[in-house]
Design an enzyme around this catalytic site. Structure first.
Site, PDB file in Angstrom:
ATOM      1  CG  HIS A 167      -1.938   0.942   1.392  1.00  0.00           C
ATOM      2  ND1 HIS A 167      -1.725   2.237   1.810  1.00  0.00           N
ATOM      3  CD2 HIS A 167      -3.274   0.839   1.168  1.00  0.00           C
ATOM      4  CE1 HIS A 167      -2.884   2.873   1.830  1.00  0.00           C
ATOM      5  NE2 HIS A 167      -3.834   2.054   1.455  1.00  0.00           N
ATOM      6  CG  ASP A 244      -0.107  -2.681   5.924  1.00  0.00           C
ATOM      7  OD1 ASP A 244      -0.192  -2.164   4.794  1.00  0.00           O
ATOM      8  OD2 ASP A 244      -1.041  -2.670   6.746  1.00  0.00           O
ATOM      9  CD  GLN A 247      -7.490  -4.866   3.663  1.00  0.00           C
ATOM     10  OE1 GLN A 247      -8.459  -5.564   3.949  1.00  0.00           O
ATOM     11  NE2 GLN A 247      -7.598  -3.604   3.279  1.00  0.00           N
ATOM     12  CE  LYS A 270      -8.596  -0.466   5.046  1.00  0.00           C
ATOM     13  NZ  LYS A 270      -7.415   0.324   4.801  1.00  0.00           N
ATOM     14  CB  CYS A 413      -3.717   3.042  -1.655  1.00  0.00           C
ATOM     15  SG  CYS A 413      -4.659   4.527  -1.275  1.00  0.00           S
TER      16      CYS A 413
END
Lengths: 458, 391
Positions: A167, A244, A247, A270, A413
């Site tokens: 991202h 990261d 998700q 999220k 992104c």
């Protein structure tokens, strides 16, 4: 195995013995599961999607004349009433500034705020809540690491390894810091399964490597990376790993001690929490050595005119009045998710993911990005795709206007990734545990209609 | 990908401080230009209309801070240095986007073809049919030559790629061409191209962005689409303005020594050189990411080239044309601020007795500094007065 347990037990949502996120049993890596393809339909039971939908008031509305079908969860998730209540409760009954106050409201706000921090720590199995720094979102958390850890640890010639599928928030701060420090960014490309090439990454790690920045789950490809392995390889050369997890944390069990990650970031919005708050997990010894990122109140110890001394982490990195209500809201979201059980959420979404993928494959001339699901390869419940000769924006617009289906179109992104794939933009449908098979069916039906419409014009 | 070429209308990025700096700039631009223009009072009346309609149409409101990143007053060579008084335009606070028709300019003032299109869309109830109509327009749009798919012609803020090109005809009406890789966006572009082409620039400039409401196209009102459609309109209006200013300059209206355009050569007026006009006007103003260059024909390098050649060679004819856009993307241009490729036509006594090679050497010698600092190529036509007369 875990997965056998899930399938066989009756799935009455809140009664069956979910494994709590912090227990040792659910630290198994994602890849050890073989998700049964859509055969695992629970006959006669209520699916997680159906049982949780009532908790999300926003899903029950019409958009442009059709029922809303919200499939843009990778961009942001919806919030259950429990979270909305927590926010309202905070502002209605004990809103007050934290940490310095003496009076009752302030003490209560501080308690709840710090409790939220503890909840986050427990949720990802951090060893101590002082390893959790509240930020505005994951992007800010990455910037924190870049400017604080990066600027004080990187030297000219040091290497930072990333994948081309990162991202922008995981790329750009490092570009900025690399320019300042003289460090070099190196990128891992995709392999034949359209997943970041783990072998290439392994090969790139050398004594010059100081940091590896990788996503856990890709927001475009839906692929999952073997973080534990990457961490082992990185630590062998003394490099740190920044994960990261935007998700992954909302969709599966994430255990930072099991992964042994040095830094991990995620955003509240999220994972069914409010916008405006996110967090950085950093190992204690790392945070202790890091200089402040933003300066101001709360992060200091003593302030003089010519210098100041700083607080211990995590306060050192939380300048100014934080998003108190929002952090408490995040805590409520974590309670809600834990109440269902991340393992259960994960298993349900696996089913949906496979179902979505299968059904999407049936659309003519469609190209889905990322790996094909199999016994070894698992996809997250999202698909980025393009239909030949139809611009994704056209698809998304028509789906929204004519069918009330919300998907996203653009580069998500991840411009470098799209450039590599050779497209300007893609459409993306992403699910969360409150979506149902019917949502997927409706999406596919609408997509077919949309594709026919545009094809009829060629 | 999105390099920002002057228009920054991305809603997510709009900053509250921006529009209030731009509003004076825009009104300044118009009031100065109209005041010192040789055009008649009719135009002055139109100016009042234009400014008023701009405020009511929220042309320069907080959501659309571009106005024109054209003029910082100090750098605008065409305007004299009289003290600048800013006319206070009473701007209403922006009404919600789905405003009632009382906010809109009366339809009769819109270009006639646009009115037709609006009526057509209003008569079609079903959204699907509207899409079909849009796509029909898009399908029948004249193709845009690849050479015009440049950064300067790209509409920013779109997920799909959209290019718009503008040029003037003999009667100073603006014509547009456009293309897009998204069918719906192409339809919207075609709608604007059909609706606005063939009209004088002033009329185009007066079209308020609100008119999109009249179309009844939901999508033109949703934020992401809104950006695209409105950005397209803004780009087209900006190009119309540029062409208009260029046309004015071509009339030799400004007695500033910097600008020498021989009367016998008016590239703007010349109907053969539609592309010429587009190059000069369309390219210059919008060409770069920075706002620093504001003269409406040549940038600072172009001006310097002109200056130097005038000073050293006292030409009787001098034409300097920036064609850098044609080379956008190639190695010589990358990393520069534009102004890398020029066509120069110069007629001077100084060339008498000199061979072609010597003439070119002379010119290159004079422009050596430019060549060292980013000027990449010059295409030269160097003649003596007698050679020109002899034709």
């Amino acid at each position: 195995m875990m997965e056998g347990v899930v399938v066989k037990l009756p799935s009455f949502p809140f009664l069956y013995p979910t494994v709590s996120p912090s227990s040792p049993n659910c630290r198994l890596g994602f890849r050890r599961f073989s998700a049964p393809l859509s055969a695992a339909v629970k006959e006669g039971s209520v699916s997680l999607g159906h049982s949780t939908r009532p908790d999300f008031p926003i899903l029950h509305q019409k958009v442009n004349g059709s029922n809303l079908v919200y499939l843009d969860n990778a961009a942001t998730s919806q919030k259950p009433t429990a979270v909305l209540k927590a926010l309202q409760d905070y502002y209605e009954t004990y809103n007050s500034n934290v940490h310095r106050g003496i009076h009752y409201l302030s003490a209560k706000a501080t308690d709840e705020y710090e409790l939220a921090r503890k909840k986050v720590a427990a949720f990802i199995n951090a060893s101590d809540s002082t390893e959790i720094v509240f930020t505005r979102n994951a992007t800010e958390a990455i910037n924190l690491v870049a400017y604080s850890w990066g600027l004080s640890n990187l030297r000219p010639g040091n290497e930072i390894i990333l994948s081309i599928a990162e991202h922008h928030s995981a790329i750009v701060p490092w570009q900025i810091v690399a320019k300042i420090t003289g460090a070099i960014l190196r990128f891992v490309s995709l392999d034949e399964n359209e997943v970041p090439d783990v072998e290439e990454l392994r090969g790139m790690i050398s004594e010059r490597t100081k940091l590896v920045v990788v996503h856990h789950v890709s927001n475009v490809l839906g692929s999952v990376l073997p973080i534990e392995d990457i961490v082992i390889w990185a630590h062998a050369v003394g490099a740190k790993v920044l994960v990261d997890a935007c998700q992954s944390v909302p969709h599966m069990v994430v255990d930072v001690q099991g992964l042994d990650a040095d830094f991990l970031v995620a955003s509240s919005h999220k994972m069914c929490g409010p916008t405006g708050v996110g967090f950085l997990f950093g190992k204690s010894n790392l945070l202790l050595d890091m200089p402040p990122f933003l300066g101001g109140g709360e992060m200091i110890s003593d302030v003089f005119l010519d210098h100041s001394t700083y607080a211990e982490p995590p306060s050192r990195f939380e300048a100014g009045t934080p998003a108190i209500g929002e952090a408490i809201g995040l805590g409520a979201a974590i309670d809600y998710l834990s109440g269902i059980g991340m393992q259960k959420i994960h298993d349900y979404e696996m089913e949906l993911a496979n179902y979505l993928y299968e059904k999407l494959c049936s659309v003519p001339n469609i190209r889905i990005y990322g790996p094909k699901p199999s016994d070894n390869i698992h996809r997250a419940a999202l698909c980025s795709f393009n239909v030949e000769n139809i611009h994704p924006t056209d698809l998304a617009t028509f789906l929204d206007q004519q069918h009330g289906v919300a998907i996203r179109s653009g580069h998500h992104c991840a411009q470098p990734l799209h450039r590599h794939l050779g497209v300007n933009a893609s459409a993306r449908a992403s699910l969360h545990f409150y979506n149902t098979r019917e949502d997927v069916d409706e999406f596919i039906r609408s997509l077919d209609d949309t594709v026919s419409f545009f094809n009829s014009f060629k | 990908m999105e390099a920002f070429v002057g228009i920054d209308t991305n809603l997510e990025r709009s900053r509250s401080d921006l529009p209030f700096k731009s509003i004076p700039a825009a009104t300044h631009l118009f009031s100065r230009w109209f005041d010192s223009s040789p055009l008649t009072c009719a135009l002055k009346h139109q100016r009042k209309m234009a400014l008023h309609s701009f405020s009511s149409a929220r042309f320069c409101t907080s959501k659309f801070p571009i106005c024109f990143h054209l003029s910082k007053p100090s750098k605008f060579p065409l305007f004299s240095h009289r003290s600048i008084s800013f006319e206070k335009i009473p701007t209403k606070s922006p009404p919600p986007l789905r405003s009632s028709s009382t906010q809109l300019q009366p339809m009769e003032e819109l270009p006639p073809k646009l009115q037709e299109i609006i009526k057509l869309f209003q008569s079609v109830e079903e959204p699907k049919a509207k899409y079909e109509q849009l796509m029909f327009y898009g399908k029948n749009l004249n193709p845009l030559d690849t050479q015009f798919k440049t950064k300067e012609n790209k509409v920013e803020g779109c997920v799909s790629q959209v290019w718009v090109r503008a040029y003037l005809d003999e009667d100073k009406n603006v014509f547009y061409q456009a293309d897009s890789d998204s069918v719906l966006t192409k339809g919207l572009a075609a709608l604007l191209v059909n609706g606005l082409s063939g009209r004088p620039a002033q009329e185009i400039l007066r079209v308020p962005p609100d008119f999109a409401v009249l179309l009844g196209l939901q999508q033109s009102l949703t934020p992401s689409r809104n950006n695209g459609f409105l950005n397209m309109l803004k780009l087209m209006q900006r190009k119309a303005l540029e062409l208009l200013i260029e046309a004015e300059k071509g009339n030799g209206a400004y007695g500033n020594g910097q600008v020498v355009t021989d009367n016998s050569e008016k590239p703007v007026e010349n109907s053969n050189s539609d592309s010429n006009v587009d190059e000069n006007s369309g390219v210059r103003l919008s060409s770069q990411k920075s706002n620093e260059d504001n003269s409406s024909g040549l940038g600072s390098r172009g001006m310097r080239i002109k200056e130097k050649l005038e000073r050293e060679l006292s030409p009787i004819e001098l034409e300097v044309e920036d064609v850098s856009y044609q080379h956008a993307g190639h190695a010589g241009v990358r990393g520069s601020d534009g102004e890398t490729h020029f066509n120069v036509r110069i007629v001077s006594k100084e060339f008498e007795g000199k061979s072609l090679v010597k003439r070119h050497r002379l010119i290159y010698g004079l422009l050596d500094e430019e060549l060292q600092t980013g000027l990449h190529a010059l295409s030269l036509v160097a003649k003596t007065p007698s050679e020109v007369e002899a034709k």
